[in-house]
Design an enzyme around this catalytic site. Sequence first.
Site, short mmCIF file in Angstrom:
data_model
loop_
_atom_site.label_atom_id
_atom_site.label_comp_id
_atom_site.label_asym_id
_atom_site.label_seq_id
_atom_site.Cartn_x
_atom_site.Cartn_y
_atom_site.Cartn_z
N ASP A 1 -13.46 19.24 13.66
CA ASP A 1 -12.39 18.12 13.68
C ASP A 1 -11.14 18.63 14.42
O ASP A 1 -10.73 19.82 13.72
CB ASP A 1 -12.19 17.55 12.31
CG ASP A 1 -11.48 16.19 12.42
OD1 ASP A 1 -11.75 15.54 13.64
OD2 ASP A 1 -10.84 15.84 11.57
N ASP B 1 -8.96 19.42 20.58
CA ASP B 1 -7.76 18.23 20.71
C ASP B 1 -6.74 18.95 21.51
O ASP B 1 -5.78 19.56 20.97
CB ASP B 1 -7.63 17.91 19.28
CG ASP B 1 -6.50 17.14 19.19
OD1 ASP B 1 -5.82 16.47 20.18
OD2 ASP B 1 -5.62 16.62 18.11
N HIS C 1 -3.09 9.13 11.57
CA HIS C 1 -3.63 9.86 10.55
C HIS C 1 -2.84 9.70 9.35
O HIS C 1 -1.74 9.21 9.31
CB HIS C 1 -3.63 11.41 10.92
CG HIS C 1 -4.87 11.59 12.03
ND1 HIS C 1 -4.30 11.76 13.39
CD2 HIS C 1 -5.97 11.84 11.85
CE1 HIS C 1 -5.51 12.14 13.81
NE2 HIS C 1 -6.25 12.20 13.08
N GLY C 2 -3.55 9.75 8.23
CA GLY C 2 -2.77 9.69 6.94
C GLY C 2 -2.81 8.32 6.00
O GLY C 2 -3.47 7.63 6.60
N ALA D 1 -8.80 6.35 11.10
CA ALA D 1 -9.58 5.00 10.58
C ALA D 1 -9.70 4.69 9.19
O ALA D 1 -10.53 4.19 8.76
CB ALA D 1 -10.76 4.99 11.25
N ASN E 1 -13.47 8.10 12.22
CA ASN E 1 -13.12 9.14 11.33
C ASN E 1 -12.52 8.76 10.00
O ASN E 1 -11.51 8.00 10.16
CB ASN E 1 -12.21 10.10 12.05
CG ASN E 1 -12.88 10.83 13.16
OD1 ASN E 1 -14.20 10.73 13.33
ND2 ASN E 1 -12.26 11.93 13.61
#
Length: 315
Positions: A82, A104, A180-181, A218, A259
């Site tokens: 990831d 990424d 994210h988070g 997500a 994810n």
Amino acid sequence: MALVTTKKMFEKAFKGHYSIGAFNINNMEIIQGIVEGCKKHNSAVILQVSKSALKYAHPLYIKNMVEAAVEETGLDIALHLDHGPSFEVCKECIEYGFTSVMFDGSHLDYEENIAKTKEIVDYAHAKGIVVEAELGKLEGVEDEVKVAAGNASYTDPDQAVDFVKRTGVDSLAVAIGTSHGAYKFKGEAKLDFERLQTITDKLESAGYHNYPIVLHGASSVDQKSVATCNEFGGNIKGAKGIPVEMLRKASSMAVCKINMDTDIRLAVTAAVRKSLSEKPDAFDPRGYLGAAREDIVTLVEKKITDVLGSEDSMK
Ligand code: G3H
Ligand code: 13P
Ligand code: ZN
């Protein structure tokens, strides 16, 4: 039984209007909780590892524990890197036996993202390994990279087609409003589904039939888990995730991989805090880690039925 790539999983998911869950793993209990939940629903799964998780657990431990999970459950499991930060880290994971890697380069300039992604795609494809890349910037913290709200940018649909064409990448992570988070929205939750549909339509017109899209950031941030953390000594304020209905809608569209890391972190923390607080005299880690593992099973089962729709994807 061996680890599999995501190729067939995504083909089936696109056609069946569902998504495969990609859960971040860091230790044995997390792996066991996830695969036990998947086993109960006959669901394929992606177990993914960030660079910092590799540093924490060591790739050999991760690889061998995931192989044990394949052997024990008989499930289709892909082992995925990831947010791979470089060619070297992607290459190292492929050498360890990962079946899928993400590069990424979303923080890089567009042409540099293309060049670096393509280098990894060429290397991985020669070894039968699939690659995910990211275009557009998600707000939040991802593997040591912090993107401030002002620097986040949604994926441009025309660029997405050009990017896929020029890199040959197998799946594309897009920015449509997730982050994210645990603090995803200050006000109302909103995802740009129109953009997601345009990206898919343009890819389809360019000859990329049923092209799989990936949704990072997500997690739904279950308010019950947050409340349990806070009830037993935590201090998590204003946490908010993506509503379940929105994720279900994304899964029914071109999103084939969803994810989730934060939701597992919250479930583990809530279970450990509760267990230790309720049994202050206990000091056997199997008690509180076992409680966390049980709650992961429940969480993953709910994800399969309510969010992903991946029940019986092993058929
Ligand atoms: O998107 C990033 C994941 O949540 C992994 O986070 O780098 O702290 O393991 P981490
Ligand atoms: P969450 O922080 O929403 O769980 O997202 C995780 C993720 O995208 C991992 O790549
Ligand atoms: Zn991510």
